[in-house]
Design a protein around this motif. Structure first.
Motif, PDB file in Angstrom:
ATOM      1  N   LEU A 122       0.681  -1.179  -0.056  1.00 50.07           N
ATOM      2  CA  LEU A 122      -0.048  -0.143   0.065  1.00 50.07           C
ATOM      3  C   LEU A 122       0.723   1.102  -0.020  1.00 50.07           C
ATOM      4  CD1 LEU A 122      -2.935   1.023   0.157  1.00 50.07           C
ATOM      5  CD2 LEU A 122      -2.720   1.203   2.629  1.00 50.07           C
ATOM      6  N   ASN A 123       0.739   2.151  -0.881  1.00 47.80           N
ATOM      7  CA  ASN A 123       1.282   3.496  -0.950  1.00 47.80           C
ATOM      8  C   ASN A 123       0.939   4.124   0.401  1.00 47.80           C
ATOM      9  OD1 ASN A 123       1.646   6.336  -1.977  1.00 47.80           O
ATOM     10  ND2 ASN A 123       2.631   5.412  -3.505  1.00 47.80           N
ATOM     11  N   ALA A 124       2.267   5.164   0.558  1.00 42.57           N
ATOM     12  CA  ALA A 124       1.879   6.060   1.741  1.00 42.57           C
ATOM     13  C   ALA A 124       0.766   6.963   1.522  1.00 42.57           C
ATOM     14  CB  ALA A 124       3.405   6.743   1.865  1.00 42.57           C
ATOM     15  N   ASP A 125       0.253   7.093   0.544  1.00 45.41           N
ATOM     16  CA  ASP A 125      -1.164   8.013   0.262  1.00 45.41           C
ATOM     17  C   ASP A 125      -2.420   7.393   0.759  1.00 45.41           C
ATOM     18  OD1 ASP A 125      -1.492   6.231  -1.824  1.00 45.41           O
ATOM     19  OD2 ASP A 125      -1.436   7.846  -3.343  1.00 45.41           O
ATOM     20  N   ASN A 126      -2.218   5.976   1.176  1.00 41.90           N
ATOM     21  CA  ASN A 126      -3.382   5.184   1.471  1.00 41.90           C
ATOM     22  C   ASN A 126      -4.592   5.152   0.499  1.00 41.90           C
ATOM     23  OD1 ASN A 126      -2.486   4.038   4.077  1.00 41.90           O
ATOM     24  ND2 ASN A 126      -2.967   6.227   4.917  1.00 41.90           N
ATOM     25  N   ALA A 127      -4.323   5.451  -0.683  1.00 41.19           N
ATOM     26  CA  ALA A 127      -5.298   5.316  -1.761  1.00 41.19           C
ATOM     27  C   ALA A 127      -4.614   4.879  -2.996  1.00 41.19           C
ATOM     28  CB  ALA A 127      -5.443   6.826  -2.124  1.00 41.19           C
ATOM     29  N   SER A 128      -3.662   4.196  -3.174  1.00 41.37           N
ATOM     30  CA  SER A 128      -2.951   3.308  -4.254  1.00 41.37           C
ATOM     31  C   SER A 128      -1.894   2.284  -3.681  1.00 41.37           C
ATOM     32  CB  SER A 128      -2.392   4.333  -5.156  1.00 41.37           C
ATOM     33  OG  SER A 128      -1.167   4.774  -4.516  1.00 41.37           O
ATOM     34  N   ILE A 129      -1.779   1.304  -4.860  1.00 42.32           N
ATOM     35  CA  ILE A 129      -0.848   0.265  -4.280  1.00 42.32           C
ATOM     36  C   ILE A 129       0.235   0.479  -5.389  1.00 42.32           C
ATOM     37  CG2 ILE A 129      -0.597  -2.340  -4.629  1.00 42.32           C
ATOM     38  CD1 ILE A 129      -3.536  -2.450  -3.501  1.00 42.32           C
ATOM     39  N   GLY A 162      12.724  -4.554 -10.605  1.00 37.65           N
ATOM     40  CA  GLY A 162      12.721  -3.381  -9.779  1.00 37.65           C
ATOM     41  C   GLY A 162      12.167  -2.325 -10.485  1.00 37.65           C
ATOM     42  N   ILE A 163      11.367  -2.356 -11.393  1.00 37.86           N
ATOM     43  CA  ILE A 163      10.439  -1.424 -11.999  1.00 37.86           C
ATOM     44  C   ILE A 163       8.998  -1.243 -10.985  1.00 37.86           C
ATOM     45  CG2 ILE A 163       8.956  -0.492 -14.209  1.00 37.86           C
ATOM     46  CD1 ILE A 163      11.080  -2.112 -15.568  1.00 37.86           C
ATOM     47  N   THR A 164       8.535  -0.026 -10.793  1.00 39.00           N
ATOM     48  CA  THR A 164       7.641   0.337  -9.796  1.00 39.00           C
ATOM     49  C   THR A 164       6.328   0.690 -10.548  1.00 39.00           C
ATOM     50  OG1 THR A 164       8.680   0.729  -7.774  1.00 39.00           O
ATOM     51  CG2 THR A 164       6.433   1.493  -7.815  1.00 39.00           C
ATOM     52  N   THR A 165       5.082  -0.212 -10.326  1.00 35.85           N
ATOM     53  CA  THR A 165       3.919   0.433 -11.133  1.00 35.85           C
ATOM     54  C   THR A 165       2.977   0.691 -10.089  1.00 35.85           C
ATOM     55  OG1 THR A 165       4.240  -1.211 -12.801  1.00 35.85           O
ATOM     56  CG2 THR A 165       1.882  -0.399 -12.700  1.00 35.85           C
TER      57      THR A 165
END
Length: 329
Positions: free
Chosen positions: A34-41, A48-51
């Motif tokens: 879970l992203n730090a914005d609590n609204a996305s993953i 190592g590529i982030t989506t």
């Protein structure tokens, strides 16, 4: 194939040849969090590529919104995901039943949703559920208490008799009064006496002992009195009434007649200051008051001025006071 417990495996083929396989060369590492914005993953692949996956967009795409509103009239409005509305009448959902005591006070009437009445006979129910119990007379204890002369006789459960002498329980006291001296004498249980004086023996005492021994005030008493204006009107009066019969003459009538006419009359008149009403002569300045017609029901009063005795008495209306006193028998 054998695990070497060091991250490698040994493979032995059909000919007995062995090959060491390093598992670390085979593993690809990925992560999802879970992203730090609590609204996305955030998804990180083997390279190592982030989506980033926007959950708000996903939820909005999948969410269906509906509402239900109370119309405050017994109905509710339901709105579905497509905006379509449906009115729900709550009364159509309710089934009404009732239960009440029948007028016979012995049964219950139950009315179902279809209005069908079922009568429940309580008398039958009670009779079915009632438990009857009895207690035998073997448990009963019978005692009696009766008077026998001056005694009380008590018989217990075993028939044993006990006699109680009431005379032994009684304490006797007495009180008496002398009709001669008025002294009250109290005698206690031990025959000790105490005297109480009703009338004092001191000298100068005006209270006597009555025929019944009680204190009796044997002294003159005021029976009637009053203050009367010249026109016959009572300014203050007690025990009598007053009226003016003619100029200078007044009648006093007792409220209650006396047993005899031997009462004392005291009279006094107002000082007219040398000029009595009804006369203009300078010598008519010495008015007098007298009584007459004394009886058990009252008396009469006359007021007049005789010019110091040189002329005939001339009746005048003048304020006066009277007191009637009765002597003891």
């Amino acid at each position: 194939i054998v695990d070497n417990n060091d991250g490698t495996f040994t493979y032995t083929d059909e000919d007995g040849g062995t090959t060491v396989i390093d598992a670390s060369n085979l593993e690809t590492l990925t992560t999802i969090a879970l992203n730090a914005d609590n609204a996305s993953i955030d998804y990180v692949d083997e390279d190592g590529i982030t989506t980033n996956l926007n959950l708000a967009a996903v939820v909005a795409n999948l969410e269906a919104l509906t509402t239900i509103v109370d119309n405050n009239d017994g109905t509710f409005t339901y709105t579905d995901e497509d905006g379509g509305t449906t009115v729900i009448d709550a009364s159509n959902l309710e089934t009404l039943t009732s239960i009440a005591l029948n007028a016979d006070n012995a049964s219950i009437d139950y009315v179902d949703e279809d209005g069908i009445t079922t009568n429940l006979n309580l008398a039958a129910v009670v009779a079915n559920l009632e438990a009857l119990t009895t207690i035998v007379d073997n448990l009963e204890t019978v005692t009696t208490l009766a008077a026998s002369g001056s005694n009380l006789v008590y018989v217990d459960e075993d028939g044993s008799t006990t006699t109680l002498d009431v005379a032994n329980l009684e304490t006797l006291t007495s009180i008496s009064q002398s009709t001669t001296t008025g002294v009250i004498t109290y005698t206690d249980e031990d025959a000790a006496t105490t005297n109480v004086n009703v009338v004092s023996a001191d000298s100068g005492n005006q209270i006597d002992v009555g025929a019944d021994g009680g204190a009796f005030m044997n002294a003159p008493s005021i029976y009637a009195l009053g203050k009367v204006a010249g026109n016959g009107t009572a300014a203050a009066i007690y025990g009598a009434t007053v009226s003016r019969s003619s100029e200078g003459d007044y009648d006093i009538t007792f409220s209650t007649a006396l047993s005899n006419a031997n009462y004392i009359i005291q009279l006094t008149i107002l000082d007219c200051g040398g000029d009595c009403p009804g006369n203009t002569g300078a010598n008519y300045d010495d008015p007098g008051i007298t009584y007459y017609g004394q009886s058990t029901t009252g008396f009469s009063v006359n007021i007049g001025d005789s010019d110091n005795g040189t002329t005939a008495k001339d009746d005048i209306d003048l304020e006066f006071m009277f007191t009637v006193m009765v002597l003891p028998n």
